[in-house]
Design an enzyme around this catalytic site. Structure first.
Site, short mmCIF file in Angstrom:
data_model
loop_
_atom_site.label_atom_id
_atom_site.label_comp_id
_atom_site.label_asym_id
_atom_site.label_seq_id
_atom_site.Cartn_x
_atom_site.Cartn_y
_atom_site.Cartn_z
N GLU A 144 2.15 -5.25 10.53
CA GLU A 144 1.74 -3.85 10.57
C GLU A 144 2.73 -3.12 11.47
O GLU A 144 2.85 -3.46 12.65
CB GLU A 144 0.32 -3.72 11.12
CG GLU A 144 -0.71 -4.51 10.33
CD GLU A 144 -1.28 -3.73 9.16
OE1 GLU A 144 -1.02 -2.52 9.09
OE2 GLU A 144 -1.97 -4.33 8.33
N HIS A 160 0.87 -1.16 0.00
CA HIS A 160 0.00 0.00 0.00
C HIS A 160 0.91 1.21 0.00
O HIS A 160 1.67 1.44 0.93
CB HIS A 160 -0.90 -0.01 1.24
CG HIS A 160 -1.93 -1.09 1.20
ND1 HIS A 160 -2.31 -1.81 2.30
CD2 HIS A 160 -2.66 -1.59 0.17
CE1 HIS A 160 -3.24 -2.70 1.96
NE2 HIS A 160 -3.46 -2.58 0.67
N GLU A 199 1.68 3.34 2.99
CA GLU A 199 2.20 2.72 4.21
C GLU A 199 3.70 2.63 4.05
O GLU A 199 4.25 1.67 3.51
CB GLU A 199 1.54 1.35 4.43
CG GLU A 199 0.04 1.54 4.68
CD GLU A 199 -0.76 0.23 4.70
OE1 GLU A 199 -0.12 -0.84 4.74
OE2 GLU A 199 -1.99 0.31 4.67
#
Lengths: 469, 476
Positions: free
Chosen positions: B342, B114, B117
């Site tokens: 993450e 992404h 990110e």
């Protein structure tokens, strides 16, 4: 000029330099009002005298503290501040004595040069209380001679730090933080940079000259007239070599290898087309770097600017407005300024800014250009990473990007060779491996160019570096 | 008179000087592109690692620098191009770059899928430089890793998205701008949804692995797939990856399969057959990241539901259902085990924080790399010693098989315990072996498979022998 308030803002700036490495700490911000208050009113005389004595001691300490100041410790900043304010006060006193013969002249200045004032006001933030000080000051010379010296000290320290860190980024961060907090305006920031660059220049010159014979003292205190500038030829040569000896990667190097850069610089020194401009090696090198065909107009413009500035300074010295040394250092600083700044942004901003610079030498247009610059600078700041140089790598235009890139690559290659040598010590096949390496590198770089991993120029640069080993 | 004019001139001079300064003013601005950043890099540099955001040219330059510094153990290649034509660059670190050494497991890190990110992208650039530096310093752990693993690092799978995200003005970046690729496709929803197939197979009977049949039809001729997705799928099919991690941002957790819920609900724990090893792998990452593994850490946003987080890890579907993600695609189409990490509550945090993210993740990244040397590994060969490619290695009790690579080499990640491994291949007789697996290192188990024809020959010979004996005894 803008020295006074600049100096004040520098104090503020110094206070802020402590939290540079991390997020701004609340403590740092709190201290600001205290220092502002200190500066907005004249301190009682006995205090000044007392501090003047203390200053002598501090003066000797602070230079020694410089090497270890890379942490921007708050204590150091406070010492710095104290030293600066003390020096400021002393100089003020000194200057007030010196200034009396010029009083009349300058009072007239105050009255007549309202236009000047306005220009300077544009630099100043009308919000800052320091403006009052500026306007209330009856003795105009303070702005020129008295306060510059005070700012100089502050600036001196900052410039020293930048010099030590070997990175202008220090200053950038400070300025951007101040700008973000709305403490200084764009123009103040820019003038601030002027000051710092001047002193930085001096620093570098001083360093350079300490290598050269003591005979040529660049900032000699002899009070001579306009003939001062031609005298600067030899010191400039010294400075030039000092540059070569000193921060090579920071100053202009127009070719890939450093040795070539040195040669080039001395070459420009001899083959000067412009009599006076030969005294500005960095500026001359800049001129050289401009592609003559594409940007001939810009080149001409630059030359004219420099000549104009030189004439101005000469005139000022002639009229006794500034001392000859100041004039010379001003120009030296300008040279250094140009070297540092335009090196990175030449292709981009040149066309824009030059055309804006040159409408007319009237005050009005300068105000305009200032504000447009402010706007541009502000916009650029906001849209920090807006420029996307992904697709247009601009092989022609980006003469400076390859320089930084090549430095990085050079460094990487150096480490590689070092490691290989260490690794192959047992094998004793150093030379053999180097030629094998060269072939391998040639092969790989070609393959990478084909696959789009490397540019052709990068590949050539790498091959060149390896072949020169 | 003279003084006044002088002052005017001085002011003018100053103005011109200021303007001269402004010639390069932009270079000083914090977010200034390449050349300005290069100078600032010197300040924030630590052993060649510059803690700042790298746009595409800088990314390329950084990787090239690593390669130039460590030509002996690195290689740059590209798996394809993004929609806007940027190379999907990978830097490979191994003692024999460009070559799969038989028995050497392959690892990959993918970041910035992404585009907004951004922390993963930067961490991977830092990691490449770090591995190179440490290798040359003789850091034993790193040297061992590089000699025994083939490490592939792809800092950005979505360079187009990153450019869009990075071009936003100001420090506050939008939660969505730059997330998808240039076509507006969310790459982590773009992979063929093999979870659905596996769930059907679970009910009706069917395999749990290598579910991507007909690569040509499902991938090459599929117009719905983004070029980046296609490139990665081919990459996965070409190289026998064993372990992988997919770096994201927006939260702080290590996420493992399955990502899609079985029932189709919004979230429910959906374990895969290798749930145990995945939990161990995820923990191997999170436990070295202080904020990630901090049990008392408040959720990234006030109303976030992190009830599924345990020790900084979570089952994907338990957190929230993600169909068409890259992580599950890896697990169900190939031998590769992949988790999703993450890295940051903020997707595109301020540049000054990059250094601290590196400090937080440095050890995790290395620790996770080391996990590849666990479980069981070995070769599947025939009786003549020739490798048998694509042999199946199954583990009793775990409904997920792996296959051997071209050189007959296989790697099977397992948590400590006693297992029965079976190697089989079409035309060969299967062999089962018992193995006791420690935490680490991997246990070596080789198989020599006998083909049917060989067996037939053997049986024939045995028969002849018996006949001969009988005839001699009975005096035929």
């Amino acid at each position: 000029m803008g020295f006074l308030w600049t100096g004040t803002w520098i104090l503020v700036l110094v206070v802020h330099s402590s939290p540079i490495q991390a997020f701004p700490k609340p403590g740092g911000i709190q201290d600001k009002p205290v220092h502002n208050r200190e500066l907005s009113a004249e301190r009682p005389l006995n205090e000044q005298i007392a501090e003047a004595e203390a200053d002598k001691i501090k003066q000797t300490y602070s230079p020694e503290n410089k090497p270890s100041e890379s942490n921007y410790s708050f204590v150091d900043n406070l010492n710095l501040l104290k030293a600066i304010t003390e020096k400021e006060k002393i100089e003020k006193e000194r200057q007030s004595i010196r200034s009396s013969p010029y009083d009349n002249k300058l009072n007239m200045e105050d009255v007549d040069s309202t236009k000047n004032r306005r220009l300077i006001d544009d630099y100043d933030s009308t919000k800052s209380g320091l403006d009052q000080k500026f306007q209330d000051d009856p003795d105009g010379l303070h702005q020129l001679d008295g306060t510059p010296l005070t700012a100089e000290d502050i600036v001196q320290k900052i410039a020293t730090r930048i010099y030590e860190e070997n990175d202008r980024g220090v200053f950038d961060k400070i300025v951007s933080k101040l700008l973000n907090l709305g403490l200084i305006t764009e123009s103040q920031a820019h003038t601030l940079e002027d000051e710092v660059a001047e002193v930085l220049q001096k620093l570098i010159s001083k360093e350079a000259n300490s290598y050269e014979e003591r005979a040529n003292k660049p900032t000699s205190k002899t009070e001579s007239q306009t003939g001062k500038i031609p005298e600067k030829v030899t010191p400039m040569a010294a400075i030039q070599d000092g540059f070569a000896n000193g921060e090579n990667d920071e100053t202009v190097s127009n070719t890939l290898t450093l040795t070539n850069g040195l040669e080039r610089r001395t070459k420009t020194y001899s083959e000067d087309n412009f009599e006076e401009l030969q005294y500005f090696p960095n500026f001359y090198a800049l001129l050289k770097s401009i592609d003559s065909e594409k940007e001939a107009k810009e080149k001409e413009t630059l030359i004219t600017i420099m000549k104009t500035l030189i004439d101005f300074v000469k005139m000022m010295v002639k009229y006794g407005t500034i001392s000859p040394e100041e004039g010379v250092s001003y120009l030296e600083n300008l040279d250094e300024t140009i070297a540092l700044q335009t090196k990175s942004k030449l292709e981009k901003n040149f066309t824009d800014n030059i055309s804006k610079l040159f409408p007319a030498p009237s005050m009005q247009s300068h105000e305009e250009t200032d504000s447009t610059k402010q706007e541009a600078a502000k916009m650029e700041k906001e849209y920090g990473t807006l420029k996307d140089s992904t697709k247009d790598d601009n092989p022609g235009g980006k003469t400076d990007e390859p320089k930084g890139k090549t430095e990085a690559y050079l460094e990487a290659i150096r480490k590689n060779i070092e490691w290989l040598k260490k690794h192959n010590k047992k094998g004793n096949k150093e030379d053999y491996d180097l030629s094998k390496m060269r072939d391998f590198i040639n092969q790989q770089t070609d393959a990478y160019v084909e696959k789009g991993i490397l540019d052709k120029e990068e590949a050539d640069a790498i091959k060149r570096i390896y072949s020169s080993l | 008179m003279a003084g006044r004019r002088g002052r005017a001139l001085l002011a003018l001079c100053g103005a011109l000087v200021a303007c001269a300064w402004l010639l390069g003013a932009e270079a000083q601005e914090p977010g200034a592109p390449a050349a300005g950043m290069r100078r600032r890099r010197r300040l924030q540099q630590e052993d060649g690692i510059s803690f700042e955001y790298h746009r595409y040219p800088e990314l390329r330059e950084a990787l090239v620098s690593v390669w130039l510094q460590c030509t002996a153990v690195s290689r740059i290649y590209t798996v394809g191009r993004s929609f806007e034509g940027r190379e999907l660059l990978v830097i490979e670190l191994s003692d024999n770059p460009g070559v799969h050494e038989p028995g050497e497991p392959e690892f990959k890190y993918i970041g910035n899928m992404h585009g907004n990110e951004a922390v993963g992208r930067e961490l991977l650039i830092f990691l490449a430089q770090y591995l190179c530096n440490e290798y040359q310093k003789g850091n034993e752990t790193i040297v061992k890793l590089i000699h025994n693993t083939r490490i592939h690092i792809m800092p950005s799978l979505n360079p187009d998205g990153f450019e869009k995200a990075a071009s936003q003005p100001g420090e506050l970046k939008d939660w969505f701008v730059g997330r998808s690729n240039a076509q507006g496709i969310d790459l982590n929803r773009n992979f063929p949804d093999l979870d659905r197939i596996v769930y059907v197979n679970e009910k009706e009977g069917g395999p749990n692995n290598h579910l991507l049949k007909n690569l040509k039809k499902i991938v090459d001729q599929n117009t719905k797939l983004a070029p980046e997705t296609k490139a990665v799928i081919h990459w996965i099919m070409d190289i026998p990856f064993v372990l992988s991690a997919n770096l994201h941002g927006g939260d702080l957790v290590a996420n493992y399969p399955y990502d899609e819920t079985r029932s189709g609900s919004a979230h429910e724990y959906s374990s895969c057959p290798d749930d145990a090893i995945f939990q161990s792998l995820a923990r191997a990452y999170s436990s070295f990241n202080p904020p990630m593994s901090d049990p008392n850490r408040p959720p990234c946003r006030k109303n976030d539901d992190d009830s599924s987080f345990v020790d900084g890890t979570t089952n994907g579907a338990a957190w929230y259902s993600v169909p068409g993600g890259m992580q599950d695609f890896n697990y169900l189409s190939s031998n590769c085990f992949e988790i999703t990490v993450e890295l940051s509550c903020e997707k595109f945090p301020p540049e000054e924080t990059l250094k601290s993210y590196w400090e937080d993740n440095k050890n995790s990244l290395i620790s996770y790399l080391e996990q590849i040397h666990r479980g069981v590994k070995g070769f599947v060969r025939d009786l003549q010693g020739h490798p048998i490619a694509n042999a199946t290695i199954s583990v009793e009790g775990i409904d997920h098989d792996v296959t051997s690579a071209k050189d007959g080499d296989y790697w099977r990640l397992l948590i400590p315990g006693n297992y029965k491994l079976t190697a089989s291949a079409p035309g060969y007789l299967a062999i089962t072996k018992k193995v006791a697996v420690p935490y680490s290192p991997a246990v070596r188990v080789d198989f020599e498979l006998e083909s049917f024809s060989e067996r037939k020959e053997e049986e024939k010979e045995e028969l002849m022998e018996w006949w001969k004996m009988m005839s001699e005894t009975l005096n035929f």
